[in-house]
Design a protein around this motif. Structure first.
Motif, short mmCIF file in Angstrom:
data_model
loop_
_atom_site.label_atom_id
_atom_site.label_comp_id
_atom_site.label_asym_id
_atom_site.label_seq_id
_atom_site.Cartn_x
_atom_site.Cartn_y
_atom_site.Cartn_z
N ILE A 252 0.85 -1.20 0.00
CA ILE A 252 0.00 0.00 0.00
C ILE A 252 0.88 1.24 0.00
CG2 ILE A 252 -1.65 1.34 1.37
CD1 ILE A 252 -2.76 -1.38 2.39
N LEU A 253 1.92 1.22 0.83
CA LEU A 253 2.84 2.36 0.91
C LEU A 253 3.53 2.58 -0.44
CD1 LEU A 253 4.33 4.52 2.59
CD2 LEU A 253 6.02 2.75 3.15
N LEU A 254 4.01 1.51 -1.05
CA LEU A 254 4.72 1.64 -2.32
C LEU A 254 3.78 2.12 -3.43
CD1 LEU A 254 7.18 1.19 -4.19
CD2 LEU A 254 6.45 -1.20 -4.40
N GLY A 255 2.63 1.48 -3.58
CA GLY A 255 1.74 1.81 -4.69
C GLY A 255 1.00 3.12 -4.50
N ILE A 256 0.20 3.19 -3.43
CA ILE A 256 -0.61 4.39 -3.21
C ILE A 256 0.26 5.53 -2.69
CG2 ILE A 256 -2.55 5.34 -1.92
CD1 ILE A 256 -3.82 2.57 -1.97
N GLY A 257 1.05 5.24 -1.64
CA GLY A 257 1.92 6.29 -1.10
C GLY A 257 2.95 6.76 -2.10
N GLY A 258 3.48 5.84 -2.91
CA GLY A 258 4.47 6.22 -3.91
C GLY A 258 3.91 7.11 -4.99
N TYR A 259 2.69 6.79 -5.45
CA TYR A 259 2.08 7.64 -6.48
C TYR A 259 1.74 9.02 -5.90
CZ TYR A 259 -0.49 9.10 -10.56
OH TYR A 259 -0.89 9.80 -11.68
N ARG A 260 1.26 9.04 -4.65
CA ARG A 260 0.96 10.33 -4.03
C ARG A 260 2.23 11.16 -3.83
NH1 ARG A 260 -3.53 8.68 0.64
NH2 ARG A 260 -5.15 8.00 -0.85
N ALA A 261 3.35 10.48 -3.58
CA ALA A 261 4.62 11.21 -3.43
C ALA A 261 4.94 11.97 -4.71
CB ALA A 261 5.74 10.25 -3.09
N LEU A 262 4.76 11.33 -5.85
CA LEU A 262 5.03 12.01 -7.13
C LEU A 262 4.07 13.19 -7.31
CD1 LEU A 262 5.77 9.08 -9.62
CD2 LEU A 262 7.37 10.46 -8.29
N VAL A 263 2.80 12.98 -6.97
CA VAL A 263 1.83 14.06 -7.11
C VAL A 263 2.23 15.23 -6.21
CG1 VAL A 263 -0.58 14.72 -6.71
CG2 VAL A 263 -0.05 12.51 -7.77
N ASN A 264 2.64 14.93 -4.98
CA ASN A 264 3.06 15.99 -4.06
C ASN A 264 4.25 16.77 -4.60
OD1 ASN A 264 1.09 15.07 -2.37
ND2 ASN A 264 2.46 14.17 -0.85
#
Length: 851
Positions: A252-264
């Motif tokens: 969850i951290l890698l997929g969802i959190g990782g994509y949100r990191a790029l958006v941020n």
């Protein structure tokens, strides 16, 4: 004790040596021999002691030594040369920008659970991570607009050591992020960049770190800080550690959190590449954001985002595909599913091969396939195996039509080639040998290298490997308190002039590390020949929970303690990228013995070939494509066995025969000048055939042309005009689903004889009912192919039929013609499939009606 302030101390460098810091923080140095030589020159012993970590070394090197180097003109000249090379590399117009005008707006996000970039950043376990690291390096060389995302594990994978009985033990030392070639990302006001995702009902905050890989930024997420609960701080402790709950939370951290990191960070990829299923949850996050921002329902959001998702599967072993119990999934995704407006069973269906089976677990590979439009295996054989493995997702399709393609892996040549071999190639091939498949003609010039120079270069590497193996073996024995006599014997193992075979693999049972031990006496005869000595260097780790793999490792350790094998076979503990370089650059033969067809690709043999080693392997993975009798040896003929014990017996005997009758005699066939010329010619044939075709430059180019570019263009088409086409396609699919039960064949006619001649034509007429659909909504096809002895159609192909008439009662007549091009027994079938101009392939809806 509570700390009241956090601060970081950085190395103090004389002003003249400041370029060292810039070089150290760009992992470009890991594939620059000149840069590595620069750091080694600064302090050779410290370079080794810090495990080739330039940042840590700069913090530990003696200040007097730094000052001496600052005043040494030769060192300054060397440093400036490396700094200029990095500057030129970063500023030059790369291949992508020179040649790919039509794809300038593409932005690629690459997601992987592990990355093998350098020993200084130990966040990898094996081949998957090393492949991901090589992918980034090639993307940097080519200048692709690619960013990468991963997790920053403070303990990485485990460090291996063996107890006195040869049983693998694991230790998990923490490594210091602040003394690694990475930097914590900070906003303009100095606060750290973070990403947040709800996991287990709690908001988990991850700090974002940057590892600069040439031109490519790799963003790494770290949850180990005081703002998180203790259980959440452990999320980024270990790679592949913990139970299923830990694994799903990491993903969850890698997929969802990782994509949100790029958006941020203001980076939104047009294409996301999921390297294995660990990051598949990112596809859900992309759909959720599309729903939130543009008012789409889930089906329309899926149509808009799936075209921009690319998925690579790496394993043909069922256990390698993560599966989670439904209740565990919904424990973490109950609220998230609600944001997608999906009921429990609809959400779980996204990860099930059979959506109707409520007892089926939730599979990340299935989720990735259902939420992407382009998927591939990592060799031609693996593509075939994957189509067979996942046929349940397309139950109505012939296996050959299942839309899983193959893009064969490669290796980053400049990372893995020895400095000696690179210098030799520079002299005789020029600087373009590292350019990949486009330099295929350049590699043919390997044949122009004088035999003696090539052989002496290779011999130097073997001598260094033997010296390295002796040092490591001595250290291993000392660390577990071995007797002095045993430690002294470590100085005498191996022969720097003997035929040296290397085997380094994960100790999974299907890799068959003990295949050559099946007939111990025969192996002793091969290795113990005084006139033609042979030796074997083995390394590799078993998964901490794989006791069967650990037993195989123990069996090897016990075997090498006896008699002749003691001096001729060495097991080296704690295999990593540094040890891999010594082995791959120094062995004469690289051995690979997987149980076909369970090796998806394998890349170590490609790395060995770059260094002049020859491959001896089962015809599995990449070797099926590369093998030719002029470039190496094949164990067996590509057979697959139901009886694995028979397979082991047959293939071990084949390996012994090959060693005794072909490999050993050829290696020791030396004319009066003591050069094994036939062997050297085989090396040249191997390098010229393998090196340009199995590089990551070729591989990444394939991903660009066959996955990234078409995914980007199709996504752009669907999201244009406020997602007009995505919305329309979603509505069309819903209409097809609602009417599909009423679609079918009413009558078929074949207007030809049963016996035809080559060149004849067969005309077929079909009357179909389409319910509420129109003829333009479907493709009515003839499917024809030769019949195998078991009456199954082989190599079938489709021929589209044309609408000829509309009849009463909502019936339509279609006609088609088959040209008879080959003799033999053929089969004919008819089918109806959905058709739409925005449908990426007709198989995506998994709707086929056969006559």
């Amino acid at each position: 004790m509570r700390t009241i302030r956090e601060f970081t101390i950085v190395p103090t460098l004389p002003p003249e040596l400041e370029p060292l810091r810039l070089i150290a923080f760009n992992l470009w140095w890991s594939w620059s021999h000149d840069a590595i030589a620069l750091f080694r020159r600064l302090d050779r012993e410290l370079w080794a002691r810090t495990e080739h970590n330039p940042v840590r070394m700069l913090g530990l090197v003696d200040q007097a030594r730094l000052q001496w180097c600052a005043e040494d003109e030769s060192f300054i000249f060397h440093m400036e040369r490396v700094a200029r090379a990095l500057e030129v590399y970063m500023s030059d117009l790369p291949w992508f920008e020179k040649t790919q005008d039509s794809a300038q707006e593409i932005r690629i996000g690459y997601f992987s659970a592990e990355y093998g970039l350098a020993t200084a950043l130990p966040i990898y376990s094996g081949g998957l991570g090393v492949l991901a690291g090589d992918h980034l390096k090639a993307a940097s060389d080519l200048g692709l607009p690619l960013v990468a995302v991963g997790l920053l594990y403070r303990q990485g994978y485990f460090r291996q050591y063996l107890n006195a009985d040869g049983w693998q033990q694991e230790r998990y030392p923490d490594f210091d992020f602040y003394n690694c070639p990475i930097e914590k990302l900070r906003q303009p006001d100095g606060t750290p960049w973070t990403t947040c995702v709800k996991i287990g009902g709690r908001d988990v905050v991850a700090r974002i770190w940057l590892a600069q890989v040439g031109r490519v930024p790799l963003y790494l997420l770290d949850t180990n800080h005081k703002d998180n609960a203790p259980v959440d701080r452990e999320l980024t402790a270990r790679l592949y550690g913990g139970d299923l709950d830990m694994r799903i939370r990491q993903e969850i951290l890698l997929g969802i959190g990782g994509y949100r990191a790029l958006v941020n960070l203001g980076i939104e990829p047009t294409v996301c590449h999921m390297n294995e299923g660990h990051s598949a949850f990112l596809a859900l996050e992309r759909a959720r954001l599309a729903m939130e921002r543009h008012g789409l329902d889930f089906l329309a959001a899926r149509e808009a985002t799936a075209p921009g998702n690319v998925f690579t599967t790496h394993t043909p072993v069922p256990a390698g595909n993560d599966r989670f119990p439904a209740d565990l999934v919904m424990h973490h995704f109950k609220d998230y599913a609600a944001t997608l407006h999906l009921e429990r069973e609809d959400f779980l269906a996204l990860g099930r091969e059979n959506p109707e089976d409520s007892g089926e677990s939730y599979c990340m590979t299935v989720l990735a396939i259902k939420m992407a439009e382009r998927f591939n295996g990592v060799s031609k054989l693996h593509g075939h195996v994957s189509r067979r493995m996942w046929q349940g997702l397309w139950p109505e399709l012939p296996q050959d039509e299942i839309p899983i393609q193959a893009i064969t892996n490669g290796v980053h040549t400049k990372t893995w080639i020895s400095e000696d071999m690179a210098s030799l190639l520079d002299r005789y091939l020029g600087p373009r040998w590292g350019a990949g498949a486009e330099a295929r003609g350049v590699w043919k010039q390997v044949h122009e290298i004088p035999d003696e120079e090539l052989w002496r270069t290779h011999e130097r590497r073997r001598e260094r490997l033997v010296a390295f193996a002796r040092r490591r073996l001595r250290a291993q024995l000392e660390s577990r308190g071995a007797a002095r006599r045993e430690v002294r014997l470590a100085e005498e193992v191996l022969n720097p002039e003997a035929l040296t075979i290397g085997f380094a693999r994960r100790f999974a049972p299907y890799k068959r590390a003990t295949l050559l031990l099946r007939d111990r006496e025969r192996l002793i005869r091969i290795l113990g020949d005084r006139d033609r000595p042979v030796q074997l260097i083995i390394a590799g780790k078993a998964h901490p929970h794989d006791n069967e793999g650990k037993s195989l490792l123990r069996e090897i350790v016990h075997a090498v303690r006896d008699g002749v094998l003691r001096r001729r076979v060495v097991f080296l503990e704690d295999y990593d990228m540094a040890m891999a370089r010594y082995m791959l650059q120094g062995v004469d033969v690289w051995l690979n013995t997987p149980r076909r067809p369970l090796e998806a690709s394998g890349t170590s043999g490609m790395k060995a070939a770059v260094n002049g080693a020859l491959n001896m392997s089962v015809l599995d993975g990449w070797w099926c494509e590369a093998y030719d009798p002029r470039v190496g040896w094949a164990i067996g003929g590509g057979e697959e066995y139901k009886d694995i014990h028979l397979q082991d017996e047959v293939e071990s005997n084949a390996a012994y025969d090959m060693l005794e009758k072909e490999i050993v005699p050829l290696f020791y066939d030396r004319p009066s000048d003591d050069l094994p010329r036939k062997w050297v010619h085989l090396i040249k044939d191997s390098m010229s055939a393998i090196c340009p075709n199995f590089s990551t430059n070729r591989m990444v180019g394939d991903y660009l042309e066959r996955a990234y570019r078409p995914a980007h263009l199709r996504r752009e088409r669907l999201v244009a005009d406020s997602f007009a086409r995505a919305r329309a396609l979603s509505l069309w699919k819903e209409r097809v689903r609602n009417n599909w039960a009423r679609v079918g064949f009413e009558k078929t006619e074949v207007t030809s004889d049963m016996d035809l001649h080559v060149g004849d034509e067969m005309k077929v007429t079909a009357t179909v009912t389409l319910g509420g659909l129109e003829p333009e909504d479907v493709s009515v096809e003839l499917y024809v192919g030769q019949l195998a002895p078991d009456d199954k159609m082989a190599d079938g192909h489709a021929v589209r039929m044309e609408e000829r008439a509309r009849e009463e009662g909502g019936r339509f007549r279609f006609e088609g013609t088959i040209s008879c091009r080959a003799s033999g027994r053929h089969g004919l079938a008819l089918r109806i499939m959905p058709r739409h101009e925005d449908l990426s392939n007709p198989y995506g809806l998994n709707m086929v009606k056969w006559a």
